[in-house]
Write a protein that holds these residues in place. Structure first.
Motif, short mmCIF file in Angstrom:
data_model
loop_
_atom_site.label_atom_id
_atom_site.label_comp_id
_atom_site.label_asym_id
_atom_site.label_seq_id
_atom_site.Cartn_x
_atom_site.Cartn_y
_atom_site.Cartn_z
N ALA A 4 -18.69 20.64 -3.81
CA ALA A 4 -18.95 19.47 -2.98
C ALA A 4 -17.71 18.59 -2.98
O ALA A 4 -16.95 18.55 -3.96
CB ALA A 4 -20.15 18.68 -3.52
N THR A 5 -17.50 17.90 -1.87
CA THR A 5 -16.37 17.00 -1.72
C THR A 5 -16.88 15.60 -1.43
O THR A 5 -17.77 15.41 -0.61
CB THR A 5 -15.46 17.46 -0.56
OG1 THR A 5 -14.96 18.77 -0.84
CG2 THR A 5 -14.30 16.50 -0.36
N VAL A 6 -16.32 14.63 -2.12
CA VAL A 6 -16.64 13.22 -1.90
C VAL A 6 -15.39 12.54 -1.36
O VAL A 6 -14.30 12.68 -1.93
CB VAL A 6 -17.11 12.53 -3.19
CG1 VAL A 6 -17.36 11.04 -2.95
CG2 VAL A 6 -18.36 13.20 -3.74
N ILE A 7 -15.53 11.82 -0.26
CA ILE A 7 -14.41 11.08 0.32
C ILE A 7 -14.60 9.60 0.01
O ILE A 7 -15.56 8.98 0.47
CB ILE A 7 -14.31 11.29 1.84
CG1 ILE A 7 -14.26 12.78 2.18
CG2 ILE A 7 -13.09 10.58 2.40
CD1 ILE A 7 -14.28 13.07 3.67
N GLY A 13 -18.84 6.21 -3.67
CA GLY A 13 -18.30 7.54 -3.91
C GLY A 13 -18.40 7.94 -5.37
O GLY A 13 -18.74 9.09 -5.70
N LEU A 14 -18.10 7.02 -6.29
CA LEU A 14 -18.17 7.35 -7.70
C LEU A 14 -19.60 7.61 -8.16
O LEU A 14 -19.85 8.49 -9.00
CB LEU A 14 -17.53 6.24 -8.53
CG LEU A 14 -16.02 6.06 -8.37
CD1 LEU A 14 -15.53 4.87 -9.19
CD2 LEU A 14 -15.26 7.32 -8.76
N CYS A 15 -20.55 6.85 -7.63
CA CYS A 15 -21.95 7.08 -7.98
C CYS A 15 -22.44 8.42 -7.43
O CYS A 15 -23.17 9.16 -8.11
CB CYS A 15 -22.83 5.94 -7.48
SG CYS A 15 -22.66 4.40 -8.42
N VAL A 16 -22.05 8.76 -6.20
CA VAL A 16 -22.42 10.07 -5.64
C VAL A 16 -21.82 11.18 -6.47
O VAL A 16 -22.50 12.16 -6.82
CB VAL A 16 -21.97 10.17 -4.17
CG1 VAL A 16 -22.08 11.61 -3.67
CG2 VAL A 16 -22.83 9.26 -3.29
N ALA A 17 -20.54 11.07 -6.82
CA ALA A 17 -19.90 12.10 -7.63
C ALA A 17 -20.60 12.25 -8.98
O ALA A 17 -20.79 13.36 -9.49
CB ALA A 17 -18.42 11.77 -7.83
N THR A 18 -21.00 11.12 -9.58
CA THR A 18 -21.71 11.16 -10.86
C THR A 18 -23.03 11.89 -10.74
O THR A 18 -23.39 12.71 -11.61
CB THR A 18 -21.93 9.74 -11.38
OG1 THR A 18 -20.66 9.09 -11.58
CG2 THR A 18 -22.70 9.73 -12.69
N GLU A 19 -23.76 11.63 -9.67
CA GLU A 19 -25.04 12.30 -9.48
C GLU A 19 -24.84 13.80 -9.23
O GLU A 19 -25.63 14.63 -9.72
CB GLU A 19 -25.78 11.67 -8.30
CG GLU A 19 -27.17 12.23 -8.04
CD GLU A 19 -28.15 11.97 -9.16
OE1 GLU A 19 -29.13 12.73 -9.28
OE2 GLU A 19 -27.94 11.01 -9.93
N LEU A 20 -23.80 14.17 -8.50
CA LEU A 20 -23.54 15.59 -8.24
C LEU A 20 -23.16 16.32 -9.52
O LEU A 20 -23.60 17.45 -9.76
CB LEU A 20 -22.43 15.72 -7.20
CG LEU A 20 -22.74 15.17 -5.80
CD1 LEU A 20 -21.52 15.31 -4.90
CD2 LEU A 20 -23.95 15.87 -5.18
N ARG A 22 -24.07 15.47 -12.50
CA ARG A 22 -25.29 15.57 -13.31
C ARG A 22 -26.12 16.78 -12.91
O ARG A 22 -26.76 17.41 -13.76
CB ARG A 22 -26.12 14.29 -13.14
CG ARG A 22 -27.35 14.22 -14.04
CD ARG A 22 -28.22 13.04 -13.71
NE ARG A 22 -28.89 13.20 -12.42
CZ ARG A 22 -30.00 13.93 -12.25
NH1 ARG A 22 -30.54 14.57 -13.26
NH2 ARG A 22 -30.54 14.02 -11.06
N ARG A 23 -26.05 17.14 -11.63
CA ARG A 23 -26.80 18.29 -11.14
C ARG A 23 -26.04 19.61 -11.32
O ARG A 23 -26.53 20.66 -10.92
CB ARG A 23 -27.14 18.10 -9.65
CG ARG A 23 -28.25 17.08 -9.41
CD ARG A 23 -28.37 16.76 -7.93
NE ARG A 23 -29.63 16.06 -7.65
CZ ARG A 23 -30.66 16.58 -7.00
NH1 ARG A 23 -30.59 17.84 -6.54
NH2 ARG A 23 -31.76 15.89 -6.78
N GLY A 24 -24.85 19.54 -11.86
CA GLY A 24 -24.11 20.76 -12.16
C GLY A 24 -23.20 21.26 -11.07
O GLY A 24 -22.77 22.42 -11.11
N HIS A 25 -22.84 20.42 -10.10
CA HIS A 25 -22.01 20.86 -9.00
C HIS A 25 -20.52 20.67 -9.31
O HIS A 25 -20.13 19.84 -10.14
CB HIS A 25 -22.37 20.11 -7.71
CG HIS A 25 -23.80 20.30 -7.31
ND1 HIS A 25 -24.33 21.54 -7.01
CD2 HIS A 25 -24.83 19.42 -7.18
CE1 HIS A 25 -25.60 21.40 -6.69
NE2 HIS A 25 -25.93 20.14 -6.80
N ASP A 26 -19.69 21.44 -8.63
CA ASP A 26 -18.23 21.39 -8.75
C ASP A 26 -17.72 20.39 -7.71
O ASP A 26 -17.85 20.61 -6.50
CB ASP A 26 -17.65 22.78 -8.50
CG ASP A 26 -16.15 22.82 -8.63
OD1 ASP A 26 -15.59 21.96 -9.33
OD2 ASP A 26 -15.52 23.71 -8.03
#
Length: 325
Positions: A4-7, A13-20, A22-26
Motif C-alpha cells: 500500500a502507498t500513502v501520499i 497520512g501517518l494515522c492511515v499508515a499506522t493502521e495499515l 497494524r494490519r500487517g501491510h507493506d
C-alpha cells in the motif's frame, strides 16, 4: 502481505499508515520532507482532543467518534494529558456560557472557588466556568514526530519523490488534493505560541467571546499555544488584525499574557468539504482520505480505521462517499 502507498505524512497520512501496519501491510509513504514540519497543516494544530466542546458547532459523528481519540493516541505511545477542558467567558458575556452549555454535554458548572481549585492562576478572573472533565490534549508536533519515527522502526519506507505506487494508494494530501477533489475548500487558521512562565495552565482553556473566541493550550516549559481564528480562505498570509485580535483575547483571559514572549506566529489552511465532515472517496485503486477541517487529531484515528475497512474488508464505512467523478 499487501502493498500500500500513502501520499502525505501529515496527521491523516501517518494515522492511515499506522493502521495499515497494524494490519500487517507493506507500506510506503510519499512526503517531500524528512520529518513533520511547517508544510503540514497539522503542524499548526492545537492538539485538543475535545469532542464535547467541538459539539457546540460540529455534527454528531465528531462528538461520537472523537471520544476514542485519546485512547488511540495513548495506544501509540503518545503522551496524552487527561485533565479536561475549562470554558470561561467575560462577565459581560455571561449568556455565551449559558448558550455553550445548552449546546454541549459532558460538563459540570464551576463557581469561582471551584475554578480556582482546578486552575489557581485563574483565581479571581471569572465567577463561573464549565469543566468538561473527559477531554484531553496532546502536543501535536511531538505526536507527529513520534508516529513517523515509530513507522520507520516498523519498516515503513518514507520517500521524498513520488513515484509509481504499488498496490492500493491512500491519498492524504489535504488541500493539495483539490486537483482531484474540487469540492475541497480552505479554512484559514492562525495561531501563536507564547512563552508565559508567569501563568501556569494545566489544561486547555476556552474563552468564549462573540467576536474573538480563544483557546489556550499549555505546552512544555512554560509555553502556551493560542488559537481560534477561522476564516473562509486558503490565503496563508499572516494578517496583523487577526494576530492583534488573538493576542487581545489572550490578554482578556489573563493580563500576564501581556508580559509573555511572542515565540511564534503560524498560519495554514485546513481542508474542508461543504459540510465540514471528512470523506472517504474511492476511485479505482486510490482512496482519498480528506476533509478533516479543524478535527485532525480528533478524527484521524477513526478515519484511518475506516479507510482500512473500506480497502480491505469490503465495506462502506461512515464518511464513505460515492465517486461522482
Amino acid at each position: 502481505m499487501t502493498r500500500a502507498t500513502v501520499i502525505g505524512a501529515g496527521v491523516a497520512g501517518l494515522c492511515v499508515a499506522t493502521e495499515l501496519v497494524r494490519r500487517g501491510h507493506d507500506v510506503t509513504v510519499f512526503d517531500p520532507a524528512p520529518m513533520p514540519g511547517p508544510h503540514h497543516c497539522s503542524w499548526w494544530a492545537g492538539g485538543m482532543l475535545a469532542p464535547f466542546c467541538e459539539g457546540e458547532t460540529a455534527e454528531e459523528p465528531v462528538v461520537r467518534l472523537g471520544q476514542v481519540s485519546a485512547d488511540w493516541w495513548e495506544s501509540q505511545g503518545v503522551p496524552v494529558t487527561r485533565r479536561g477542558t475549562i470554558v470561561v467567558t467575560p462577565g459581560r458575556d455571561r449568556r455565551e456560557l449559558d448558550r455553550f452549555a445548552r449546546r454541549t454535554r459532558g460538563h459540570s458548572l464551576l463557581d469561582a472557588g471551584a475554578l480556582a481549585a482546578l486552575e489557581p492562576d485563574l483565581a479571581g478572573r471569572f465567577d463561573r466556568a464549565l469543566h468538561v472533565g473527559e477531554e484531553a490534549h496532546l502536543d501535536p508536533r511531538a505526536a507527529l514526530r513520534h508516529l513517523r519515527t515509530r513507522l520507520e522502526t516498523d519498516g515503513v519506507r518514507f520517500v521524498a519523490e513520488q513515484g509509481r505506487a504499488d498496490g492500493l494508494t491512500f491519498d492524504c494530501r489535504g488541500l493539495a488534493a483539490r486537483d482531484a477533489l474540487p469540492a475541497l475548500r480552505g479554512v484559514k487558521g492562525e495561531m501563536a505560541v507564547l512563552h508565559a512562565p508567569d501563568i501556569r495552565l494545566t489544561r486547555p482553556v476556552r474563552l468564549l467571546h462573540p467576536r474573538f473566541p480563544l483557546y489556550a493550550v499549555p505546552r512544555a516549559d512554560g509555553h502556551v499555544m493560542l488559537g481560534a481564528t477561522q476564516i473562509e480562505s486558503d490565503d496563508r498570509r499572516r494578517r496583523v488584525r487577526s494576530v492583534l485580535e488573538l493576542l487581545s483575547a489572550a490578554y482578556a483571559l489573563h493580563p500576564a499574557f501581556g508580559e509573555a514572549e511572542l515565540v511564534e506566529i503560524g498560519v495554514d489552511a485546513r481542508p474542508a468539504f461543504p459540510d465540514n465532515l471528512p470523506r472517504l472517496i474511492r476511485r479505482g485503486d486510490t482512496i482519498h482520505v480528506n476533509g478533516l477541517f479543524r478535527h485532525g487529531f480528533l478524527l484521524a484515528p477513526a478515519l484511518a480505521r475506516m479507510a482500512a475497512e473500506l480497502a480491505f474488508d469490503g465495506c462502506k464505512p461512515e464518511f464513505y462517499h460515492e465517486d461522482h467523478g
